[in-house]
Design an enzyme around this catalytic site. Sequence first.
Site, PDB file in Angstrom:
ATOM      1  N   ASP A   1       0.771  -1.275  -0.120  1.00 23.16           N
ATOM      2  CA  ASP A   1      -0.028  -0.081  -0.219  1.00 23.16           C
ATOM      3  C   ASP A   1       0.807   1.198   0.054  1.00 23.16           C
ATOM      4  O   ASP A   1       2.043   1.354   0.478  1.00 23.16           O
ATOM      5  CB  ASP A   1      -0.933   0.058   1.143  1.00 23.16           C
TER       6      ASP A   1
ATOM      7  N   ASP B   1      -2.856   7.686  -3.078  1.00 26.32           N
ATOM      8  CA  ASP B   1      -4.181   8.436  -3.370  1.00 26.32           C
ATOM      9  C   ASP B   1      -4.371   9.563  -2.253  1.00 26.32           C
ATOM     10  O   ASP B   1      -3.574   9.531  -1.490  1.00 26.32           O
ATOM     11  CB  ASP B   1      -5.217   7.491  -3.568  1.00 26.32           C
TER      12      ASP B   1
ATOM     13  N   CYS C   1     -11.623 -22.638  17.892  1.00 24.50           N
ATOM     14  CA  CYS C   1     -10.820 -22.387  16.547  1.00 24.50           C
ATOM     15  C   CYS C   1      -9.305 -23.227  16.954  1.00 24.50           C
ATOM     16  O   CYS C   1      -9.271 -23.397  18.083  1.00 24.50           O
ATOM     17  CB  CYS C   1     -10.571 -21.076  16.197  1.00 24.50           C
TER      18      CYS C   1
HETATM   19  N1  GUN Z   1      -6.173   1.748   3.725  1.00 21.03           N
HETATM   20  C1  GUN Z   1      -7.354   1.975   4.194  1.00 21.03           C
HETATM   21  N2  GUN Z   1      -7.940   2.976   3.644  1.00 21.03           N
HETATM   22  C2  GUN Z   1      -7.066   3.235   2.214  1.00 21.03           C
HETATM   23  C3  GUN Z   1      -7.381   4.308   1.376  1.00 21.03           C
HETATM   24  O1  GUN Z   1      -8.343   4.883   1.075  1.00 21.03           O
HETATM   25  N3  GUN Z   1      -6.401   4.335   0.193  1.00 21.03           N
HETATM   26  C4  GUN Z   1      -5.384   3.619   0.556  1.00 21.03           C
HETATM   27  N4  GUN Z   1      -4.174   3.540  -0.257  1.00 21.03           N
HETATM   28  N5  GUN Z   1      -4.968   2.540   1.540  1.00 21.03           N
HETATM   29  C5  GUN Z   1      -5.861   2.528   2.562  1.00 21.03           C
HETATM   30 ZN    ZN Z   2     -10.392 -18.727  19.021  1.00 19.03          ZN
END
Ligand code: GUN
Ligand code: ZN
Length: 631
Positions: free
Chosen positions: A93, A128, A279
């Site tokens: 990310d 973004d 679990c």
């Molecule tokens: N992780 C949680 N929300 C977002 C988002 O809006 N954009 C990005 N790039 N990562 C995220």
């Molecule tokens: Zn558990």
Amino acid sequence: MDPCFELTDRDGLARRGRIKTPHGIVHTPVLFPVLHPDPARQLVTVREIRERFHVEAVMTSSYILRRNEELAQRAIEKGIHSLLGFDGAVVTDSGAFQQHVYGEVEASPSEILEFQNAIGTDVATPLDLFVEPSSPREEAEAGVVETLRRVAEARKIRGDRILAVPVQGGLFADLRRKSAEGSEPLADILAVGGIVPLMDSYRFADLFRMLSEVRSSLAPEKPLHLFGLGHPMLFAFGALLGADIFDTASYHKFARRLSLQFPQGSMDLDEVREDFCGCALCDRNPLYRVREMSLAEKERAVALHNLSQCLLEMSRVRHAIRRGELWDLVEERATGHPALQAAFREILDHPGTFLATEPPSRRHFIVRSPLSLRLPAIEKFRRKLEEYRRWPPSLAEIATLEVEVRRPSEPSPAREPEAGGPAPPAPTPIGEVPRELLELYPIGSMVTPEEFAAGTDRSSPANPAGTGATRGVTPLRHALGILRWAWGPESEQVFRSGKVTLRYSRSSGRLREILINERPAFVVGNEGIPHPTFYGGELLHSVLPAPVHRVVANEDASSFVEAGRTLFSQHVLSAAPGIVPFEYVLLTDPRGRLIAVGRALLASHEMGRFRCGVAVEITAHRKSSPAKSPD
Ligand code: GUN
Ligand code: ZN
């Protein structure tokens, strides 16, 4: 790189499928556990993630990694897979969320993407601008425009990475659509961002309304990621609305505050006095004993439990899609919290979202609550029934020359007279339905609480749609009714081409086969719909005006389809509007010659758009000689 997304099963908007990455195939809907780039900060080890949970892909933050100079340097030298010790797919990310929360801007968007390239990520995410659900319109619009500008730039420098493109726009449906449409040509994966605040404040109804509104603008052939939707109580809903990818940092975050995640909701470890989880991890480490451990041990045990519950729920979702039971799972999950119930009602208020992919049938239609009778399957049946009632009455009933009824149990005359004219429509849980349609899904497959109520003898069903439902109409009227229902009013002409034989099942007493001139033309499925043999397909092809019910294969594929090979999406030239997954279709070559009959996996608007995977499975074909596949 094209992730070559392909579908293998589906239920409504939900899909089971496959995504290709340089580090292996990922099966969707999938959950990416989020890993801290610094292994020392992880409660669950990478080894556990890979070996105990069999995770195919993980996600990590390039933003957090880049801020740690020493780790960043190692990642550049050794690659991200080696740094994490993970040989499956790694998704990075961009850190938009962290930037938004902490307000720091230390690198340009292109530097962040170049860094993801440099560390050898499998899926890169451009930086973004995170738009809050509460953002005013101007701010949301500026976020969308700037994000699109950055994505266009990222597209040029992405190298051979798969690009996941964030879609922003807050709660403004038109801005979300603008963002989705602008992103589409640039994205390998579409990712809806800006939703974590809705999740954290339990605004699920707003979240799902927004997703329904934007769904039709998101290219169906691209996998859809819901950024940060990491609580197991939401996975079934997300998948139902068409999401293929989820990520969770919350298994970890919740563990830090000793909160246990379940698909029904969350619970503080402190409140637990019994071991009810079951679990694999809690089995070894019963929850009541976890309470007595040191803080560090507790956090780790809760993180393991949370991740286990998250992954288990995602498996359940995939299983439910395969079985056509996702709505059942969603209905069950909706009872977990009033906010989920409200969200479920919001979804039911917009059945139109689902109709283009609503299948003709499923195994059962289970009535769990009064809300069940508002599911899209019912809405679809109602709409179709209105249409059916407007069609001109059947002429084939008069014009069919000869009908023979073959019932193994009770020999009947060739034409069963309807004493005193046709029977009136039958009352059903969704209103009156003509008797010839009573065996059709969902009416014929309906399981209701009334059937099991005290004093009900199940051997003589209270449900009017049970066995023998079509008593009171002649066999010919029944056969014509279901044929017209499935294939349109013109299809009745196939009954005018000669002798019609109706063969009934010995065990169920239901109509099973329709022969024309003594040749099998249709087999009636359990859901009450007549499926054509190749001969039946030829009869339909000769009476139905093109293009209805047709899928046209391209020249390359036609000879293979004619010999019984699957028709892949990339070989579809055109498809008649209105085809839904699991519907039977007529396949022709580009000149309109019938080459096969099959069962669609894709809806009309999806055929040809998916670059990989099956469009139609062939059920009967013209030639029997095998040929080599073009794929
Ligand atoms: N992780 C949680 N929300 C977002 C988002 O809006 N954009 C990005 N790039 N990562 C995220
Ligand atoms: Zn558990």
